[in-house]
Scaffold this active site. Structure first.
Site, PDB file in Angstrom:
ATOM      1  N   SER A 146       0.865  -1.184   0.000  1.00  0.00           N
ATOM      2  CA  SER A 146       0.000   0.000   0.000  1.00  0.00           C
ATOM      3  C   SER A 146       0.894   1.223   0.000  1.00  0.00           C
ATOM      4  CB  SER A 146      -0.857   0.022   1.276  1.00  0.00           C
ATOM      5  OG  SER A 146      -1.540   1.259   1.384  1.00  0.00           O
ATOM      6  N   TYR A 159      -1.810  -0.217  10.600  1.00  0.00           N
ATOM      7  CA  TYR A 159      -1.884  -0.637   9.197  1.00  0.00           C
ATOM      8  C   TYR A 159      -0.650  -0.139   8.438  1.00  0.00           C
ATOM      9  CZ  TYR A 159      -3.829  -1.072   4.444  1.00  0.00           C
ATOM     10  OH  TYR A 159      -4.044  -1.384   3.128  1.00  0.00           O
TER      11      TYR A 159
HETATM   12  N1  LIG Z   1      -8.870  -0.592  -0.662  1.00  0.00           N
HETATM   13  C1  LIG Z   1      -7.812   0.195  -0.613  1.00  0.00           C
HETATM   14  O1  LIG Z   1      -7.927   1.437  -0.639  1.00  0.00           O
HETATM   15  C2  LIG Z   1      -6.435  -0.378  -0.532  1.00  0.00           C
HETATM   16  C3  LIG Z   1      -5.345   0.492  -0.765  1.00  0.00           C
HETATM   17  C4  LIG Z   1      -4.059  -0.038  -0.702  1.00  0.00           C
HETATM   18  C5  LIG Z   1      -3.857  -1.372  -0.431  1.00  0.00           C
HETATM   19  N2  LIG Z   1      -4.934  -2.177  -0.214  1.00  0.00           N
HETATM   20  C6  LIG Z   1      -4.654  -3.582   0.063  1.00  0.00           C
HETATM   21  O2  LIG Z   1      -5.303  -4.372  -0.931  1.00  0.00           O
HETATM   22  C7  LIG Z   1      -5.600  -5.658  -0.382  1.00  0.00           C
HETATM   23  C8  LIG Z   1      -7.070  -5.986  -0.595  1.00  0.00           C
HETATM   24  O3  LIG Z   1      -7.837  -5.016   0.087  1.00  0.00           O
HETATM   25  P1  LIG Z   1      -9.372  -4.705  -0.245  1.00  0.00           P
HETATM   26  O4  LIG Z   1      -9.503  -3.246  -0.274  1.00  0.00           O
HETATM   27  O5  LIG Z   1      -9.825  -5.521  -1.393  1.00  0.00           O
HETATM   28  O6  LIG Z   1     -10.023  -5.210   1.131  1.00  0.00           O
HETATM   29  P2  LIG Z   1     -11.325  -6.063   1.432  1.00  0.00           P
HETATM   30  O7  LIG Z   1     -11.547  -5.902   2.902  1.00  0.00           O
HETATM   31  O8  LIG Z   1     -12.403  -5.694   0.484  1.00  0.00           O
HETATM   32  O9  LIG Z   1     -10.848  -7.548   1.111  1.00  0.00           O
HETATM   33  C9  LIG Z   1      -9.902  -8.208   1.902  1.00  0.00           C
HETATM   34  C10 LIG Z   1     -10.109  -9.700   1.754  1.00  0.00           C
HETATM   35  O10 LIG Z   1      -9.122 -10.346   2.566  1.00  0.00           O
HETATM   36  C11 LIG Z   1      -9.760 -11.369   3.300  1.00  0.00           C
HETATM   37  N3  LIG Z   1      -9.033 -11.646   4.537  1.00  0.00           N
HETATM   38  C12 LIG Z   1      -8.892 -10.847   5.610  1.00  0.00           C
HETATM   39  N4  LIG Z   1      -8.225 -11.481   6.589  1.00  0.00           N
HETATM   40  C13 LIG Z   1      -7.949 -12.717   6.103  1.00  0.00           C
HETATM   41  C14 LIG Z   1      -7.296 -13.854   6.641  1.00  0.00           C
HETATM   42  N5  LIG Z   1      -6.809 -13.853   7.898  1.00  0.00           N
HETATM   43  N6  LIG Z   1      -7.159 -14.961   5.864  1.00  0.00           N
HETATM   44  C15 LIG Z   1      -7.656 -14.982   4.592  1.00  0.00           C
HETATM   45  N7  LIG Z   1      -8.307 -13.940   4.049  1.00  0.00           N
HETATM   46  C16 LIG Z   1      -8.448 -12.823   4.798  1.00  0.00           C
HETATM   47  C17 LIG Z   1     -11.169 -10.834   3.577  1.00  0.00           C
HETATM   48  O11 LIG Z   1     -12.073 -11.882   3.919  1.00  0.00           O
HETATM   49  C18 LIG Z   1     -11.492 -10.153   2.266  1.00  0.00           C
HETATM   50  O12 LIG Z   1     -12.074 -11.040   1.322  1.00  0.00           O
HETATM   51  C19 LIG Z   1      -5.182  -5.593   1.088  1.00  0.00           C
HETATM   52  O13 LIG Z   1      -3.889  -6.101   1.221  1.00  0.00           O
HETATM   53  C20 LIG Z   1      -5.188  -4.107   1.370  1.00  0.00           C
HETATM   54  O14 LIG Z   1      -4.370  -3.784   2.456  1.00  0.00           O
HETATM   55  C21 LIG Z   1      -6.213  -1.709  -0.254  1.00  0.00           C
END
Ligand SMILES: NC(=O)c1ccc[n+]([C@@H]2O[C@H](COP(=O)([O-])OP(=O)(O)OC[C@H]3O[C@@H](n4cnc5c(N)ncnc54)[C@H](O)[C@@H]3O)[C@@H](O)[C@H]2O)c1
Length: 254
Positions: A146, A159
């Site tokens: 991120s 985070y």
């Molecule tokens: N959405 C954003 O703005 C953003 C920005 C930068 C980075 N990210 C990163 O992108 C990735 C995906 O994020 P997102 O926005 O799609 O989030 P989200 O919450 O929509 O999806 C996260 C997924 O991870 C799964 N998960 C969580 N803990 C888990 C575990 N212990 N074991 C297995 N699965 C698990 C959840 O069930 C969910 O399906 C993450 O690494 C997040 O940090 C997101």
């Protein structure tokens, strides 16, 4: 005819956190590029919608329940995957949690939860998958880090720390495993609207803060993050290693 670029035909990709959001988008994109995809999430999270969108591109999809916080589940999941498919070429460590709280309010439990899901889980998964990649002298390990690992964002000290740790892990594992034909990288997105961020982005003051920081003037999309993953997974990215590929519209250049 010239070969198209960024194809992943014949490759097997494992994507964690694939039930929803960015992980679901990555799974569909890798399938569109020709990969067989193993979609994985915590027990209890439905993978049906992701499986359907993957199958639009490639029939070869396997669902794998695995909580990345539980090393027994990681071991069992990788055993099952190895018995069923025999190998993993591409690991996408996407699963993570983000429960924002200012520094003064962070609990020890929340600290541990974040580090387990965001750092420890992906590390031990990579450790279990790497021997298969070493044997075949080819592999791609890709984290979704991120921009929060590169800059500070008030309200999410834990985070941000986990994502900084991921960016460091990528550097060290990339150094250690390059000689085996494995590259280790991450994609570092800015804000994308998903379940993780939707509620905060509905707060107009927060949204103004975010958009004011992104020179391109909008949020990133799931497809833009997934495209960066597909690039890093491809043969064409074979000289890219230990890198955090920013998909942030320029935020971190300030
Ligand atoms: N959405 C954003 O703005 C953003 C920005 C930068 C980075 N990210 C990163 O992108 C990735 C995906 O994020 P997102 O926005 O799609 O989030 P989200 O919450 O929509 O999806 C996260 C997924 O991870 C799964 N998960 C969580 N803990 C888990 C575990 N212990 N074991 C297995 N699965 C698990 C959840 O069930 C969910 O399906 C993450 O690494 C997040 O940090 C997101």
């Amino acid at each position: 005819m010239e070969k198209s670029m960024f194809r992943l035909d014949g490759k097997i990709a494992l994507v964690t956190g694939a039930a929803t959001g960015i992980g679901a988008g990555i799974a569909a994109t890798l399938a569109r590029q020709g990969a067989a995809v193993v979609i994985s999430d915590k027990p209890g999270e439905s993978l049906a919608a992701t499986a359907e969108s993957v199958k639009r591109h490639n029939d070869s999809v396997m669902e794998l329940e695995m909580d990345v916080c539980d090393t027994d589940q990681i071991r069992a999941g990788i055993r099952k995957l190895q018995e069923t498919l025999g190998k993993v070429d591409i690991l996408v460590n996407n699963a993570a949690v983000n429960r924002p709280a200012p520094g003064l309010e962070v609990t020890e439990e929340s600290w541990d939860d974040h580090f387990k899901a965001n750092v420890k889980g992906g590390f031990f998964l990579a450790q279990k998958v790497a021997p298969m990649m070493i044997q075949q002298k080819w592999g791609r390990v890709i984290w979704i880090s991120s921009q929060s690992g590169l800059i500070g964002i008030p309200g999410q000290p834990v985070y941000c720390s986990t994502k900084g740790a991921v960016i460091q892990l990528v550097k060290v594992l990339g150094l250690e495993w390059a000689k085996h034909g494995i590259t280790v990288n991450s994609v570092a997105p800015t804000f994308v609207e998903t379940n993780m961020t939707r509620k905060r982005l509905q707060n107009q003051e927060f949204l103004r803060f975010v958009l004011g920081k992104i020179p391109i003037g909008r949020l990133a999309t799931i497809d833009e993050v997934a495209a960066a993953v597909a690039f890093l997974a491809s043969e064409e990215a074979s000289m890219v290693n230990c890198h955090a590929l920013r998909v942030d519209g320029g935020w971190t250049a300030w």
